[in-house]
Design an enzyme around this catalytic site. Structure first.
Site, short mmCIF file in Angstrom:
data_model
loop_
_atom_site.label_atom_id
_atom_site.label_comp_id
_atom_site.label_asym_id
_atom_site.label_seq_id
_atom_site.Cartn_x
_atom_site.Cartn_y
_atom_site.Cartn_z
CD GLU A 25 1.56 -64.57 83.50
OE1 GLU A 25 1.07 -64.15 84.57
OE2 GLU A 25 1.81 -64.23 82.57
CE LYS A 85 7.27 -60.05 88.49
NZ LYS A 85 7.59 -59.21 87.83
CB VAL A 105 7.08 -67.57 83.69
CG1 VAL A 105 7.59 -68.74 82.74
CG2 VAL A 105 6.09 -66.75 82.42
CG ASP A 137 17.40 -58.51 86.46
OD1 ASP A 137 16.92 -59.61 86.73
OD2 ASP A 137 16.96 -57.47 86.58
CB SER A 139 13.93 -64.02 84.29
OG SER A 139 12.80 -64.58 84.86
CB ALA A 140 13.60 -67.00 88.85
CG ASP A 141 10.54 -66.76 83.99
OD1 ASP A 141 10.12 -66.72 85.28
OD2 ASP A 141 9.76 -65.74 83.19
CE LYS A 158 7.02 -60.65 80.90
NZ LYS A 158 7.24 -62.10 81.26
#
Length: 320
Positions: A25, A85, A105, A137, A139-141, A158
């Site tokens: 990435e 981003k 990602v 919240d 993540s779309a990951d 993370k």
């Protein structure tokens, strides 16, 4: 080839020949690491992939094209202030404008899948953020891992995230989480979160067999290969957690959210740990790249061994 996809000649040649390729990435260049460590680390990651037998394919969006494989000039361009981003939702907008962007990602997985790359090495995946019950919240990951068939080699999620909820989400969406040489899910900056993984692989060949089994069965979606940070680079667990909690509290007080949240937290962690988090981040990125390359090599070999021979043409019946 897809209209929006541009594959570097070296990467294209490797893919055509069935040689191992590792996707990388680009947000670590634009948002993840400060200059000059960002470019130095990106180039060192590519070198680590090559040293372990695979071809690196750093992915980004440049001039409205998804670029799979970058040169030094491309990376320098991504390091410019203001680079977007880009995650799944952003790809159509950035491509339509003919703009530049560094891929997260999720977006890197999409591009890797389009290009035919099975293995992707990164630092850590996104996940469920702390305080999700009030912010929502996530993540779309995580959804990308549920739907896109790319293996992500990482040091877990993370450290700024809610790790138990992240693992619960992955379980719900059917994403296998495999520990590489470990029975515990890594906690990014330190080796053991205290949470179990779904299975353990001790060699690249073990991991390759998991990839092969899942996808040959027709089960779409990714696999998380979780690699602990090298022991000599790991931070003290209590000190790392204290720094994370302080950074998260500062973000909440300052109203930092959305795309700005992760870069803010990583920057604060660097300050709060006296730069130790940056050193650890670089170490785990290089380690993950090396492990990812070895898995890609093993998977490419396994695919060649298990590919069925082409069915011969039907024999002609004799005519009388």
């Amino acid at each position: 080839m897809h209209d929006f996809l541009s594959i570097h000649p070296e990467v294209a040649a490797a893919l055509k020949a069935g040689r191992p390729v590792v996707a990388l990435e680009s947000t670590l260049i634009s948002h993840g690491l400060p200059a000059p460590a960002n470019l130095e680390t990106a180039q060192a990651i590519e070198a680590a992939v090559r040293a372990n037998g695979a071809v690196p394919a750093t992915i980004a969006v440049l001039d409205g094209r998804i670029r799979v494989g970058l040169d030094a000039e491309d990376m320098q361009r991504l390091a410019a202030p203001g680079t977007a981003k880009v995650s799944r939702r952003d790809l159509p907008l950035v491509l339509a404008k003919g703009a530049d962007g560094a891929t997260t990602v999720a977006a890197t997985m999409i591009a890797a899948d389009l290009a035919g790359i099975a293995v992707f090495a990164t630092g850590g995946i996104g996940g469920v953020h702390r305080g999700v019950e009030t912010t929502g919240d996530i993540s779309a990951d995580l959804e990308e891992l549920a739907t896109t068939s790319v293996a992500v080699v990482c040091a877990g999620a993370k450290a700024i995230l809610d790790l138990p909820r992240t693992l619960e989400y992955l379980e719900t969406r059917g994403v296998p989480v495999v520990g590489f040489g470990t029975d515990a899910f890594p906690a990014f900056y330190h080796r053991d979160s205290g949470l179990p993984v779904d299975g353990r692989c001790d060699t690249p060949e073990d991991a390759a067999r998991v990839l092969n089994a899942k996808w040959r069965l027709g089960l779409a979606g990714g696999i998380v290969v979780a690699v602990p940070i090298p022991d000599e680079a790991a931070l003290d667990a209590a000190q790392a957690e204290a720094a994370v909690q302080q950074a998260v509290a500062e973000a909440a007080t300052g109203g930092v959210r959305g795309k700005a949240l992760t870069p803010f937290l990583l920057h604060r962690l660097e300050t709060l740990t006296g730069g130790a988090s940056l050193t650890a981040n670089r170490a785990l990125l290089l380690n993950n790249a090396a492990v990812g390359a070895r898995i890609a090599v093993a998977y490419a070999r396994l695919k060649q061994e298990t590919t069925l021979p082409k069915k011969p043409p039907p024999s002609k019946r004799p005519t009388y």
